[in-house]
Structures are given as structure tokens and as C-alpha cells.
Design a protein around this motif. Structure first.
Motif, short mmCIF file in Angstrom:
data_model
loop_
_atom_site.label_atom_id
_atom_site.label_comp_id
_atom_site.label_asym_id
_atom_site.label_seq_id
_atom_site.Cartn_x
_atom_site.Cartn_y
_atom_site.Cartn_z
N PRO A 453 35.14 66.57 -0.59
CA PRO A 453 36.36 67.12 -1.18
C PRO A 453 36.97 66.16 -2.19
CG PRO A 453 36.83 66.26 0.99
CD PRO A 453 35.34 66.16 0.81
N THR A 454 37.76 66.69 -3.09
CA THR A 454 38.47 65.86 -4.06
C THR A 454 39.56 65.04 -3.39
OG1 THR A 454 38.07 67.55 -5.75
CG2 THR A 454 39.75 65.91 -6.23
N ASN A 455 40.24 65.65 -2.42
CA ASN A 455 41.33 64.98 -1.71
C ASN A 455 41.16 65.18 -0.22
OD1 ASN A 455 43.00 64.27 -4.12
ND2 ASN A 455 43.07 66.50 -4.35
N GLY A 456 41.75 64.26 0.56
CA GLY A 456 41.76 64.41 2.00
C GLY A 456 42.94 65.25 2.46
N ILE A 457 43.22 65.18 3.74
CA ILE A 457 44.30 65.98 4.34
C ILE A 457 45.58 65.15 4.40
CG2 ILE A 457 45.03 67.23 6.41
CD1 ILE A 457 42.66 68.50 5.00
N ASN A 458 46.68 65.73 3.90
CA ASN A 458 48.00 65.11 4.02
C ASN A 458 48.02 63.68 3.49
OD1 ASN A 458 50.77 65.13 4.87
ND2 ASN A 458 50.19 63.99 6.72
N GLY A 459 47.34 63.45 2.37
CA GLY A 459 47.34 62.13 1.76
C GLY A 459 46.35 61.15 2.36
N GLN A 460 45.64 61.56 3.39
CA GLN A 460 44.64 60.67 3.99
C GLN A 460 43.37 60.69 3.14
OE1 GLN A 460 45.48 58.80 6.36
NE2 GLN A 460 47.23 59.82 7.32
N PRO A 461 42.57 59.61 3.16
CA PRO A 461 41.32 59.59 2.40
C PRO A 461 40.25 60.44 3.08
CG PRO A 461 41.54 57.57 3.67
CD PRO A 461 42.83 58.33 3.85
N PHE A 462 39.19 60.74 2.34
CA PHE A 462 38.10 61.52 2.91
C PHE A 462 37.47 60.81 4.10
CE2 PHE A 462 33.38 62.23 2.79
CZ PHE A 462 33.41 63.45 3.42
N ASP A 463 37.41 59.46 4.06
CA ASP A 463 36.74 58.75 5.14
C ASP A 463 37.65 58.45 6.34
OD1 ASP A 463 38.36 56.79 4.08
OD2 ASP A 463 36.74 55.40 3.57
N TYR A 464 38.82 59.09 6.36
CA TYR A 464 39.72 58.98 7.52
C TYR A 464 39.04 59.60 8.76
CZ TYR A 464 44.10 59.48 10.18
OH TYR A 464 45.09 59.41 11.14
N GLU A 465 39.35 59.07 9.92
CA GLU A 465 38.74 59.60 11.15
C GLU A 465 39.56 60.80 11.64
OE1 GLU A 465 36.37 57.68 14.95
OE2 GLU A 465 37.61 56.43 13.66
N TYR A 466 39.30 61.95 11.03
CA TYR A 466 40.08 63.16 11.31
C TYR A 466 39.86 63.68 12.72
CZ TYR A 466 41.05 63.46 6.31
OH TYR A 466 41.49 63.18 5.03
N VAL A 467 38.68 63.44 13.27
CA VAL A 467 38.36 63.95 14.61
C VAL A 467 37.76 62.81 15.44
CG1 VAL A 467 37.02 65.61 15.95
CG2 VAL A 467 37.86 66.24 13.67
#
Length: 470
Positions: A453-467
Motif C-alpha cells: 500500500p501507499t500508506n499504512g493505517i492511521n499514520g502507521q508505516p506499512f511494516d508496523y506489526e498490525y497483527v
């Protein structure tokens, strides 16, 4: 209208002030949680970076944070009540909106709520195993966000059934958990919600096309003279927007990766290189678009006319329409097949309300095609994706008994059978797409058939540990 999370069932409708209703919903809650446990997401997790509604106002209505899925707080949230809302259409136009269900419309309103409610858990059931093949943690998180919000939308309809429809409503609320998507004995009410969602390309198409149908159905119910239904749907539309975002950007990213592989290998046949060919993407568009069009019902409908006249269900953005909002003297054109030719008929506007809503939906769907074609153009790929003719592959409405090609040509059954695998996903296409579905659970990594994706969720980066997986 902030949401009270101190209650067993979070709400902004003062459940504590109606003990009978509160007890009824608390007795339904364990059945819902059991349904979620058995029919909800199959991938075990420790927690997920989820959006949780905390208010129903236009600004600052949600917060983000890691939440254990089994501890997500589903509840009942209605948009703020207007001081003097008036009915905007039909025979009772201008009269005060209803705060209770008029007896003469009880059965019809209950049916509308049940049908809408039935779609919400159905999509969770259809998507149950998708997490096992998620292309990234970002996508896995988005799947779970869609799922928990579909669960809350079920709560929204169940609240209305319990609060306003007595014993019949409570029985219908129970039945919403007993039907299951694709079940031979007790399937979901609408055909599209018994289709499989076996892969992530199907999921992105579903959230683009079928959730977009949901947007328009909710939009018509938001106009309802029954104010609690209107306010419920108004808030649901806030959450529904994210579901369509997932579909729109998901297909964006599949198309972008396909274009990248085409350039890299100088061929349209990118299947051997681990991509989804454009022809296959087009077939998936054709299928999901046509199945979603069936959800609008017949182009000529006395039921839709009666719902409108009674004030139960309006048109998309009813109050922006520049007419008398009664339509008794108006006419409209609908698509028909006559004497082997595609043409139009002029009919009373009241009978063409499904057709009117479908036209609004079709215009909206074109926006996605423009996006996806800009991705191809930017990548230097001289191909375009298109929407098929509205009569293509239809099983409901005036086109159901006819075979129409994506280009809008009326053909016989033999010609259709000979060419349908060129227009709809073949078994070979489905097998190839399924072969690409391999889970990628490492932060910052992604499957080879889709772009990040171009952007992550809520300002977080793509490599954030979302799960955090269990």
C-alpha cells in the motif's frame, strides 16, 4: 453522543433505561459470541490493531489500538437525533418522522431490516478462512476490521428487531445466527451472500462491488421515515466507507503489481511469473459486478414503489433530488429486451426505483475503473479494464432470461456456453489465483502478486506489526 463502554453492551441508546430490552439483548449476546467463535475469522490472534467507534459525531468518532479479537466490544450506536426531522418523500412527505413503527407498515419494515441484517454476518462467514492466506499483516488487519464492523452492523439490525418488533423481532434476530452462507438447508437470503470468497482477489472485488451495493441500500434506508432505522444506517455508512476503501485500493495494488510484472517480463502472460493476468482481473470484475447488480432486484418493482410511497425506503440522496419527492406523475426509462433487441421502456417512475438506484451504483462503480486504468496508464500498459454491460450474466430482473455479452450483444445459449470462459473466471483461472494465495505474516513483507500500500493505517508505516498472531 459518546458511546458508553462501561455497559455490558456498549451503546448510546440508554439501554440501561429499558431493562426489558437490555435483558433481551444480553440473552442474545452469548449466541452472537458463539456464532463469532464458530463462524468468524479462523486465524488465531493475540491482538489486532483495530478501529473502535467511541462517538457518533462527524469528527473524532473512532480510536485505534491493539485489541484482542474475542474482547472486541460490539454494541449499538445510532447517529444523533435531529430536533424536528420530517419525512422527505412519499404520501406522508412533510409529516414528522416516526419514532415508533406504524402498525400498517410493521411487516414490511421488519422484512427490510431482516434482509439488511442477514447480509452482515454472511460476509463474515464468506471470508472466514481468508486470513490463512493473507498477503501481508496490513491486509490481514484490514480483513479483521471489516469483519468486526460487519458484526457490529448485525448488532445494529438486531437492536431494531428487539426494540421495535416484539416477539417476531426477537425470533428473526435468532434466525440471523442460524442461517449460514452457502448452507444447503439454511442459506443466506440473497444469492450474492451464498457465493464463495475463496481468495483475496475475490475479497477485494467483493468489498469494492458488493459492499458498494451495501452503501446504496443503506443510503435508501437512511432516508426512511422510521427515524431509528435512519439513524442506524447513517452511522453504519461511516464504517462502510472503510470496507470499500479496502476493495478499491486492494484492486489498485493487484493491477499495479500485474503491470510491473508485465513490464519486467515483457509479456501479458504473467501467470508463470506469479502474477494475476489482466484478462483474469477483468473476468473477476465481470463476475462480481454482475452478481452485485442482481442485489438491486428487478428493474420494475411494485414492492419498491410501495416502500417509497409509504415512506419506508427512499432514493439515494433523496433530499437533493429536484422533483416533488412523490413521483405519482413522473415517468422513467428502464432497460428491456424486446423482440430480440436491447431497448428501453418508459414506465411510471415509482416502478423504476430499483433501476434508479442501480444507475447511481453503476456511475459510482465507474470511478474505480478510472482509478485502475490510471494505474495501467502510469505504468505504460496500453490496456484498459471495463465494466460489462448491465445485462451481462444476470439472474435477477429483466435480463435474467437472456444471454448478453460484456459488450452488450444479445446471443443464444450455445454462443454463451462456447464463450463464457472468456468472460467469467474459468476453473483454470480460479485454480491459478488460489495457487498464489500463500500467507505472508512477517511485518513489512508482502506476497509477490500484489503491490504494497501507499500508506499504512492511521499514520502507521506499512511494516508496523498490525497483527500479533497467537
Amino acid at each position: 453522543m459518546s458511546i458508553d463502554y462501561s455497559e455490558k453492551i456498549p451503546n448510546n441508546v440508554d439501554l440501561a433505561g429499558d431493562r426489558k430490552l437490555q435483558r433481551a439483548l444480553e440473552s442474545w449476546q452469548p449466541n452472537f459470541l458463539n456464532w463469532w467463535k464458530t463462524m468468524g475469522p479462523a486465524v488465531p490472534t493475540q491482538d489486532v490493531y483495530l478501529r473502535t467507534a467511541v462517538d457518533v459525531g462527524k469528527e473524532g468518532w473512532a480510536q485505534f489500538g491493539h485489541v484482542a479479537m474475542e474482547e472486541y466490544r460490539w454494541g449499538v450506536f445510532l447517529a444523533e437525533r435531529g430536533d424536528d426531522r420530517r419525512i422527505a418523500f412519499g404520501e406522508q412527505k412533510g409529516e414528522p418522522a416516526w419514532q415508533q413503527v406504524p402498525g400498517e407498515y410493521r411487516a414490511d419494515l421488519q422484512r427490510l431490516i431482516v434482509i439488511q441484517g442477514d447480509t452482515e454476518p454472511a460476509s463474515v462467514e464468506q471470508q472466514r478462512r481468508l486470513g490463512e492466506t493473507a498477503p501481508s499483516l496490513y491486509d490481514l488487519r484490514n480483513l479483521f476490521q471489516v469483519n468486526v464492523e460487519e458484526g457490529r452492523h448485525l448488532w445494529a439490525m438486531v437492536y431494531l428487531l428487539h426494540a421495535y418488533f416484539g416477539r417476531n423481532g426477537r425470533e428473526e434476530a435468532e434466525a440471523l445466527l442460524h442461517r449460514n452462507s452457502g448452507d444447503l438447508d439454511s442459506p443466506r437470503i440473497l444469492g450474492a451472500f451464498n457465493e464463495e470468497t475463496p481468495d483475496w482477489l475475490s475479497f477485494f472485488m467483493f468489498t469494492y462491488f458488493t459492499d458498494r451495493d451495501g452503501k446504496y441500500q443503506l443510503g435508501t434506508l437512511k432516508e426512511s421515515a422510521f427515524d431509528p432505522l435512519s439513524r442506524t444506517c447513517e452511522f453504519m455508512l461511516k464504517e462502510e466507507a472503510h470496507h470499500m476503501f479496502v476493495g478499491t485500493t486492494g484492486v489498485d495494488r493487484v493491477v499495479a503489481r500485474t503491470a510491473e510484472l508485465m513490464r519486467e517480463h515483457d509479456t501479458e502472460d504473467i501467470a508463470p511469473h506469479g502474477g494475476v493476468p489482466l484478462d483474469v482481473i477483468q473476468k473477476y470484475i465481470n463476475f462480481h459486478y454482475s452478481v452485485s447488480l442482481d442485489l438491486f432486484g428487478s428493474e420494475k418493482s411494485t414492492n419498491a414503489a410501495n416502500y417509497f410511497t409509504a415512506g419506508l425506503k427512499g432514493r439515494w440522496q433523496e433530499e437533493r433530488r429536484r422533483d416533488d419527492h412523490v413521483l405519482t406523475d413522473d415517468a422513467a426509462s428502464v432497460d428491456v429486451v424486446r423482440d430480440g433487441v436491447l431497448t428501453t421502456d418508459e414506465v411510471p417512475a415509482l416502478l423504476a426505483l430499483n433501476h434508479d438506484l442501480r444507475n447511481e451504483y453503476v456511475k459510482d462503480c465507474h470511478s474505480g475503473l478510472k482509478r485502475w486504468n490510471r494505474v495501467l496508464e502510469k505504468a505504460g500498459v496500453d490496456r484498459t479494464l471495463t465494466l460489462p454491460h448491465v445485462g451481462f450474466n444476470r439472474h435477477v430482473g429483466l435480463f435474467a432470461d437472456h444471454h448478453i455479452t460484456p459488450a452488450g450483444e444479445l446471443v443464444g445459449a450455445d454462443a454463451w456456453e462456447a464463450k463464457k470462459d472468456r468472460w467469467l473466471p474459468s476453473e483454470a483461472d480460479k485454480t491459478h489465483v488460489r495457487s498464489l494465495m500463500r500467507p505472508v505474516y512477517e511485518p513489512g513483507k508482502i506476497a509477490g502478486w500484489i503491490a504494497p500500500p501507499t500508506n499504512g493505517i492511521n499514520g502507521q508505516p506499512f511494516d508496523y506489526e498490525y497483527v500479533h498472531l497467537a
